[in-house]
Design a protein around this motif. Structure first.
Motif, mmCIF file in Angstrom:
data_model
loop_
_atom_site.group_PDB
_atom_site.id
_atom_site.type_symbol
_atom_site.label_atom_id
_atom_site.label_comp_id
_atom_site.label_asym_id
_atom_site.label_seq_id
_atom_site.Cartn_x
_atom_site.Cartn_y
_atom_site.Cartn_z
ATOM 1 N N UNK A 1 1.972 5.142 -6.560
ATOM 2 C CA UNK A 1 1.700 4.324 -5.792
ATOM 3 C C UNK A 1 0.294 3.522 -6.177
ATOM 4 N N UNK A 2 -0.699 4.570 -6.455
ATOM 5 C CA UNK A 2 -1.782 4.122 -6.558
ATOM 6 C C UNK A 2 -2.112 3.106 -7.750
ATOM 7 N N UNK A 3 -1.228 3.063 -8.902
ATOM 8 C CA UNK A 3 -1.185 2.374 -9.979
ATOM 9 C C UNK A 3 -0.722 0.967 -9.855
ATOM 10 N N UNK A 4 -0.010 0.820 -8.781
ATOM 11 C CA UNK A 4 0.364 -0.705 -8.268
ATOM 12 C C UNK A 4 -0.672 -1.430 -8.008
ATOM 13 N N UNK A 5 -0.552 -2.604 -8.044
ATOM 14 C CA UNK A 5 -1.835 -3.629 -8.022
ATOM 15 C C UNK A 5 -1.642 -3.874 -6.223
ATOM 16 N N UNK A 6 -2.791 -4.114 -5.670
ATOM 17 C CA UNK A 6 -3.076 -4.308 -4.091
ATOM 18 C C UNK A 6 -1.999 -4.988 -3.534
ATOM 19 N N UNK A 7 -1.796 -6.192 -4.066
ATOM 20 C CA UNK A 7 -1.031 -7.246 -3.651
ATOM 21 C C UNK A 7 0.509 -6.846 -3.407
ATOM 22 N N UNK A 8 0.935 -5.932 -4.480
ATOM 23 C CA UNK A 8 2.174 -5.504 -4.523
ATOM 24 C C UNK A 8 2.427 -4.399 -3.445
ATOM 25 N N UNK A 9 1.257 -3.551 -3.179
ATOM 26 C CA UNK A 9 1.445 -2.439 -2.371
ATOM 27 C C UNK A 9 1.349 -2.884 -0.978
ATOM 28 N N UNK A 10 0.649 -4.011 -0.641
ATOM 29 C CA UNK A 10 0.704 -4.866 0.773
ATOM 30 C C UNK A 10 1.869 -5.276 0.948
ATOM 31 N N UNK A 11 2.664 -6.125 0.084
ATOM 32 C CA UNK A 11 4.022 -6.553 -0.029
ATOM 33 C C UNK A 11 4.973 -5.433 0.496
ATOM 34 N N UNK A 12 4.866 -4.372 -0.267
ATOM 35 C CA UNK A 12 5.614 -2.974 -0.043
ATOM 36 C C UNK A 12 5.624 -2.624 1.514
ATOM 37 N N UNK A 13 4.283 -2.524 1.880
ATOM 38 C CA UNK A 13 4.110 -2.050 3.394
ATOM 39 C C UNK A 13 4.800 -3.014 4.249
ATOM 40 N N UNK A 14 4.791 -4.255 4.002
ATOM 41 C CA UNK A 14 5.457 -5.214 5.135
ATOM 42 C C UNK A 14 6.907 -5.154 4.761
ATOM 43 N N UNK A 15 7.361 -4.984 3.688
ATOM 44 C CA UNK A 15 8.881 -4.692 3.622
ATOM 45 C C UNK A 15 9.218 -3.259 4.404
ATOM 46 N N UNK A 16 8.477 -2.329 4.332
ATOM 47 C CA UNK A 16 8.681 -1.079 5.007
ATOM 48 C C UNK A 16 8.676 -1.581 6.586
#
Length: 173
Positions: A1-16
């Motif tokens: 998860x740390x290897x993913x870009x910030x924008x993708x991690x934020x997107x995945x957070x909102x999907x969750x």
């Protein structure tokens, strides 16, 4: 998860967040339907669950878009700006308006960059002054050595010649 870009991690957070909200509505509608015990009410419960789920999905998407535009993109832009300045010796100021919604982050990054630039120029001046001082000392030492009537060699521990006078040069020739 740390290897993913910030924008993708934020997107995945909102999907969750959206998935969690939809799951809660689905479970609530199912429990309500089961407790009511009337099969003809299934359509009403499904309609309420679908409308609520779509509402949560839309709200999560809208909030994610705002968050992405005002937080994630400026963080990446600021990081790229700092990286370019760190590796490219660029003295141009960092625009504090680069991240207007991130509070003091952009002005703090600009202050750090300004301070590092000042320190770098001070270090360059110090190195130039010390080099000039060493050059003067070397010239003075050579003058003193040339006044001594014998050949003089100055060597390192590795037996490399560091300094010699004219008489030693004549002997080595």
């Amino acid at each position: 998860m740390k290897d993913l870009p910030v924008r993708l991690r934020v997107f995945l957070f909102f999907c969750l967040v959206a998935a969690g909200g939809i799951a809660a509505i689905t479970v609530g509608a199912w429990l309500g339907f089961r407790q009511l015990g009337q099969p003809e009410a299934m359509s009403a419960f499904m309609t309420a669950a679908i409308v609520s789920g779509l509402g949560i999905l839309g709200a999560a998407a809208g909030i994610w878009l705002l968050f992405d535009e005002h937080v994630s993109k400026p963080i990446e832009a600021l990081a790229a700006t700092l990286r370019v300045r760190a590796h490219g010796k660029i003295d141009k100021k960092i625009d504090a308006a680069l991240a207007p919604y991130l509070g003091d982050l952009a002005p703090a990054a600009a202050a750090i960059h300004r301070k590092l630039s000042e320190m770098s120029s001070e270090n360059s001046e110090t190195i130039a002054q010390q080099t000039e001082r060493l050059r003067r000392h070397r010239a003075q030492l050579l003058q003193i050595l040339s006044d001594i009537p014998m050949a003089i060699l100055v060597m390192t521990r590795d037996h490399q010649i560091v300094l010699y006078d004219g008489q030693a040069a004549d002997l080595m020739a």
